[in-house]
Design a protein around this motif. Structure first.
Motif, PDB file in Angstrom:
ATOM      1  N   HIS A  98       0.862  -1.176   0.000  1.00 53.94           N
ATOM      2  CA  HIS A  98       0.000   0.000   0.000  1.00 53.94           C
ATOM      3  C   HIS A  98       0.902   1.231   0.000  1.00 53.94           C
ATOM      4  N   VAL A  99       0.893   1.936  -1.115  1.00 56.64           N
ATOM      5  CA  VAL A  99       1.763   3.108  -1.282  1.00 56.64           C
ATOM      6  C   VAL A  99       1.136   4.296  -0.574  1.00 56.64           C
ATOM      7  N   MET A 103       7.324   7.959  -8.941  1.00 53.93           N
ATOM      8  CA  MET A 103       5.953   7.617  -9.316  1.00 53.93           C
ATOM      9  C   MET A 103       5.858   6.299 -10.078  1.00 53.93           C
ATOM     10  N   GLU A 104       6.877   5.985 -10.883  1.00 56.85           N
ATOM     11  CA  GLU A 104       6.807   4.761 -11.684  1.00 56.85           C
ATOM     12  C   GLU A 104       6.799   3.511 -10.809  1.00 56.85           C
ATOM     13  N   GLU A 105       7.397   3.607  -9.601  1.00 53.39           N
ATOM     14  CA  GLU A 105       7.430   2.446  -8.711  1.00 53.39           C
ATOM     15  C   GLU A 105       6.026   2.090  -8.205  1.00 53.39           C
ATOM     16  N   ILE A 106       5.171   3.091  -8.087  1.00 50.22           N
ATOM     17  CA  ILE A 106       3.817   2.851  -7.607  1.00 50.22           C
ATOM     18  C   ILE A 106       3.118   1.826  -8.494  1.00 50.22           C
ATOM     19  N   PHE A 107       3.283   1.993  -9.795  1.00 54.79           N
ATOM     20  CA  PHE A 107       2.582   1.138 -10.742  1.00 54.79           C
ATOM     21  C   PHE A 107       3.295  -0.193 -10.964  1.00 54.79           C
ATOM     22  N   GLU A 108       4.535  -0.274 -10.505  1.00 54.69           N
ATOM     23  CA  GLU A 108       5.282  -1.518 -10.664  1.00 54.69           C
ATOM     24  C   GLU A 108       5.016  -2.491  -9.530  1.00 54.69           C
ATOM     25  N   ILE A 109       4.924  -1.999  -8.297  1.00 53.84           N
ATOM     26  CA  ILE A 109       4.797  -2.921  -7.160  1.00 53.84           C
ATOM     27  C   ILE A 109       3.588  -2.645  -6.278  1.00 53.84           C
ATOM     28  N   GLY A 110       2.912  -1.506  -6.455  1.00 56.03           N
ATOM     29  CA  GLY A 110       1.821  -1.150  -5.566  1.00 56.03           C
ATOM     30  C   GLY A 110       0.524  -1.879  -5.881  1.00 56.03           C
ATOM     31  N   ASP A 111      -0.282  -2.118  -4.849  1.00 56.07           N
ATOM     32  CA  ASP A 111      -1.635  -2.660  -5.001  1.00 56.07           C
ATOM     33  C   ASP A 111      -2.666  -1.551  -4.827  1.00 56.07           C
ATOM     34  N   TYR A 131      -6.272  13.267   4.821  1.00 54.64           N
ATOM     35  CA  TYR A 131      -6.529  12.167   3.897  1.00 54.64           C
ATOM     36  C   TYR A 131      -7.255  12.702   2.667  1.00 54.64           C
ATOM     37  N   VAL A 132      -6.735  12.399   1.483  1.00 60.61           N
ATOM     38  CA  VAL A 132      -7.372  12.829   0.242  1.00 60.61           C
ATOM     39  C   VAL A 132      -8.184  11.698  -0.378  1.00 60.61           C
ATOM     40  N   GLY A 133      -7.594  10.510  -0.457  1.00 60.16           N
ATOM     41  CA  GLY A 133      -8.322   9.400  -1.046  1.00 60.16           C
ATOM     42  C   GLY A 133      -7.447   8.183  -1.241  1.00 60.16           C
ATOM     43  N   THR A 134      -8.075   7.035  -1.507  1.00 65.98           N
ATOM     44  CA  THR A 134      -7.375   5.775  -1.759  1.00 65.98           C
ATOM     45  C   THR A 134      -7.835   5.217  -3.097  1.00 65.98           C
ATOM     46  N   LYS A 135      -6.885   4.753  -3.903  1.00 62.61           N
ATOM     47  CA  LYS A 135      -7.191   4.211  -5.221  1.00 62.61           C
ATOM     48  C   LYS A 135      -6.527   2.845  -5.394  1.00 62.61           C
ATOM     49  N   ASN A 136      -7.207   1.963  -6.117  1.00 60.88           N
ATOM     50  CA  ASN A 136      -6.525   0.768  -6.593  1.00 60.88           C
ATOM     51  C   ASN A 136      -5.559   1.201  -7.696  1.00 60.88           C
ATOM     52  N   VAL A 137      -4.341   0.683  -7.657  1.00 64.09           N
ATOM     53  CA  VAL A 137      -3.333   1.107  -8.623  1.00 64.09           C
ATOM     54  C   VAL A 137      -3.781   0.839 -10.053  1.00 64.09           C
ATOM     55  N   THR A 138      -4.501  -0.253 -10.247  1.00 63.11           N
ATOM     56  CA  THR A 138      -4.942  -0.617 -11.606  1.00 63.11           C
ATOM     57  C   THR A 138      -6.071   0.269 -12.118  1.00 63.11           C
ATOM     58  N   THR A 179      -6.198   3.774 -11.537  1.00 61.26           N
ATOM     59  CA  THR A 179      -5.834   5.186 -11.492  1.00 61.26           C
ATOM     60  C   THR A 179      -4.723   5.464 -12.486  1.00 61.26           C
ATOM     61  N   SER A 180      -4.284   6.710 -12.550  1.00 65.77           N
ATOM     62  CA  SER A 180      -3.204   7.102 -13.464  1.00 65.77           C
ATOM     63  C   SER A 180      -2.267   8.065 -12.742  1.00 65.77           C
ATOM     64  N   MET A 181      -1.091   8.261 -13.326  1.00 67.53           N
ATOM     65  CA  MET A 181      -0.131   9.173 -12.737  1.00 67.53           C
ATOM     66  C   MET A 181      -0.702  10.592 -12.674  1.00 67.53           C
ATOM     67  N   ASP A 182      -1.399  11.005 -13.727  1.00 67.08           N
ATOM     68  CA  ASP A 182      -1.980  12.352 -13.748  1.00 67.08           C
ATOM     69  C   ASP A 182      -2.998  12.541 -12.627  1.00 67.08           C
ATOM     70  N   GLU A 183      -3.825  11.512 -12.409  1.00 67.84           N
ATOM     71  CA  GLU A 183      -4.828  11.616 -11.344  1.00 67.84           C
ATOM     72  C   GLU A 183      -4.171  11.711  -9.974  1.00 67.84           C
ATOM     73  N   LEU A 184      -3.138  10.898  -9.747  1.00 67.40           N
ATOM     74  CA  LEU A 184      -2.454  10.905  -8.450  1.00 67.40           C
ATOM     75  C   LEU A 184      -1.751  12.238  -8.211  1.00 67.40           C
ATOM     76  N   VAL A 185      -1.111  12.776  -9.237  1.00 66.62           N
ATOM     77  CA  VAL A 185      -0.449  14.078  -9.103  1.00 66.62           C
ATOM     78  C   VAL A 185      -1.467  15.150  -8.755  1.00 66.62           C
ATOM     79  N   SER A 186      -2.624  15.131  -9.419  1.00 66.24           N
ATOM     80  CA  SER A 186      -3.678  16.108  -9.143  1.00 66.24           C
ATOM     81  C   SER A 186      -4.175  15.982  -7.706  1.00 66.24           C
ATOM     82  N   MET A 187      -4.302  14.747  -7.217  1.00 64.67           N
ATOM     83  CA  MET A 187      -4.722  14.532  -5.832  1.00 64.67           C
ATOM     84  C   MET A 187      -3.679  15.068  -4.851  1.00 64.67           C
ATOM     85  N   MET A 188      -2.403  14.911  -5.204  1.00 58.62           N
ATOM     86  CA  MET A 188      -1.332  15.350  -4.313  1.00 58.62           C
ATOM     87  C   MET A 188      -1.264  16.860  -4.175  1.00 58.62           C
ATOM     88  N   ILE A 189      -1.368  17.568  -5.293  1.00 52.91           N
ATOM     89  CA  ILE A 189      -1.123  19.011  -5.252  1.00 52.91           C
ATOM     90  C   ILE A 189      -2.408  19.830  -5.291  1.00 52.91           C
TER      91      ILE A 189
END
Length: 500
Positions: free
Chosen positions: A36-37, A205-213, A223-230, A232-242
């Motif tokens: 869990h990343v 960020m690339e490691e998230i999609f390689e080993i994360g669930d 807390y912003v939110g939780t996503k299944n790695v499969t 979501t996308s990098m763009d969505e995660l970046v938007s959630m972060m900032i």
């Protein structure tokens, strides 16, 4: 994974420090056998939340449930007893002791009769743990003889020796090569298969999609939110972060470069030779290469930290002979080193002292430090660079990695120097801070500064550079413009192969 047992739930966790609300009703959940990343910018509250889980801090309010049972964690030792271990970004092993001594430090097995340390049992138990994870090391090896990657593996084994069920990994790959990262990921896969729940913190960020669930995003202690790695996308995660969309991470305004600021002719140093490069006013020149290619050593020689064994350096058309870092600063060079903590900052000094550190001669020509001038300068760059600090008199060592890097930037911007060496400026910092650094570099280039940009991230080199030199085994093996460069071409040249 959906039906896996829930190991951990953290609900409405709050934590305040003087002047800072670090956590505001934060939450997190971990299942057995998952990675869990935990994602967020520096200062988002990730480390504080994990320090509460691992017993370093006590929460102010909120609840922690382990296996569905509400639990209070009153210290590091108690967390370890509960099966919670953390592997910090900085290696914490003792170099002059063996692997076995490090694994069982402070809890060595003792013989029944004389109560002295049972060295044989300690080494056998350590070797068993090493063998279970198929780590090719001997428990009697001295830690000082191990590579950083091997030491990281020992940290994993040490954590698992506590019968760990929840393993927190904080930036575990920040100092590893690609091959070493692959080995670490193999160990993570084995731990997942054994049902260990892994909380994984990384800015890559690339490691998230390689080993994360799953991935949980935090921002400003919340807390912003939780996503299944499969899903979501990098763009969505970046938007959630900032908190807003980033349409172009690597925004550049390419200008016609001006006159040559830096020119080297067959420069030779401790781990590089015959390096000839040009950096012009108004351009960002990238320097790529694998670990050990000689890029940092080249930068150190330019700045006067390391000796020059041959060749010439010209700065603004004038040859630089033997020179020191002090000479370099006077001549207009600004150097953001790879190791910001040990070489770029004085961690026990405050923000203001660090920001004016390289501009004493400019700000205080009479060698008398004026506090009002120092504070005014510091506030200027804290505001411009959006450095998150409650005060300019806060110790730099207590700031997040991204904000520490901004302090280093402020230190060099305050000098007014126009030739910048950026060595791995985005390593270990969050995506939001990276974007700000890219924007700053673009602005500096647009205003006429010349920038030499060293990075191990080929994508950011391609995205931000006007031209790129590639080094292999201490030599330049190629040069490409931003119109012709690609990751494949960089890697071929970094391996010493010809590019067709």
């Amino acid at each position: 994974m959906e039906n896996s047992k829930t190991l951990l739930r953290m609900v409405d966790i709050c934590k305040e420090f003087p002047g800072v609300k670090a956590l505001d009703n934060a939450q997190f959940e971990l299942r057995s056998g998952e990675v869990h990343v935990l994602l967020g910018e520096n200062g988002a509250g990730k480390s504080t939340l994990m320090k509460i889980l691992s017993g370093v801090y006590k929460k102010d309010t909120g609840k922690i449930f382990l296996d569905g049972k509400e639990t209070e964690i009153n210290g590091v030792r108690e967390a370890q007893t509960l099966g919670i271990s953390i592997i910090h970004q900085e290696i914490s092993l003792l170099p002059d002791r063996t692997i076995a001594q490090n694994i069982f430090l402070g809890r060595e097995p003792v013989k029944k009769v004389f109560k002295n340390i049972d060295k044989k049992k300690m080494e056998e138990d350590s070797q068993k743990l090493l063998n279970e994870l198929k780590i090719d090391l001997s428990s009697t090896d001295m830690v000082r003889d191990l590579s950083i990657a091997k030491q990281q593996m020992v940290e994993v084994v040490k954590a698992l020796s506590f019968k760990t069920r929840i393993l927190i990994m904080d930036e575990p790959t920040s100092s590893l090569t690609e091959k070493e990262i692959d080995s670490l990921f193999e160990i993570i896969a084995k731990l997942k298969a054994q049902g260990v729940g892994i909380i994984y913190i990384s800015h890559r960020m690339e490691e998230i999609f390689e080993i994360g669930d799953r991935v949980t995003v935090m921002r400003d202690g919340k807390y912003v939110g939780t996503k299944n790695v499969t899903e979501t996308s990098m763009d969505e995660l970046v938007s959630m972060m900032i908190g807003h969309n980033v349409t172009n991470m690597y925004s550049r305004t390419y200008n016609n470069p001006g006159e040559v600021v830096l020119h080297t002719e067959n420069l030779t140093g401790l781990r590089f030779r015959n390096v000839s490069v040009d950096v012009r006013r108004g351009e960002i020149v990238g320097m790529a290469g694998l670990v050990g290619a000689g890029r940092t050593e080249f930068a150190d020689a330019l700045f006067g930290k390391d000796p020059i064994l041959g060749g010439k350096i010209f700065l603004n058309g004038k040859e630089m002979g033997k020179h020191t870092p002090v000479d370099s600063v006077k001549n207009g060079i600004a150097y953001l080193p790879e190791d910001r903590k040990n070489e770029g900052l004085v961690l026990q000094a405050d923000v203001a002292e660090n920001i004016v550190q390289a501009s004493y001669r400019k700000l205080f020509p009479n060698h008398l430090i004026k506090n009002d001038v120092q504070d005014t300068t510091a506030r200027k760059y804290v505001k411009e660079l959006r450095i998150a600090t409650p005060s300019i008199h806060k110790m730099v060592g207590s700031l997040s990695g991204g904000n520490q890097q901004k302090v280093v930037l402020g230190k060099w911007l305050s000098t007014g120097n126009q030739f910048f060496i950026f060595d791995e400026p985005t390593r270990g910092i969050d995506v939001g801070a990276k974007h700000e650094i890219y924007e700053l570099m673009n602005t500096l280039a647009a205003e006429g500064a010349a920038i030499l940009f060293i990075s191990s991230d080929q994508r950011e080199l391609i995205g931000i550079s006007d031209r790129i030199y590639v080094m292999c085994d201490g030599e330049v093996t190629g040069e490409m413009s931003h119109d012709e460069v690609s990751v494949e071409k960089i890697l071929k040249l970094a391996l010493g192969k010809e590019v067709s």
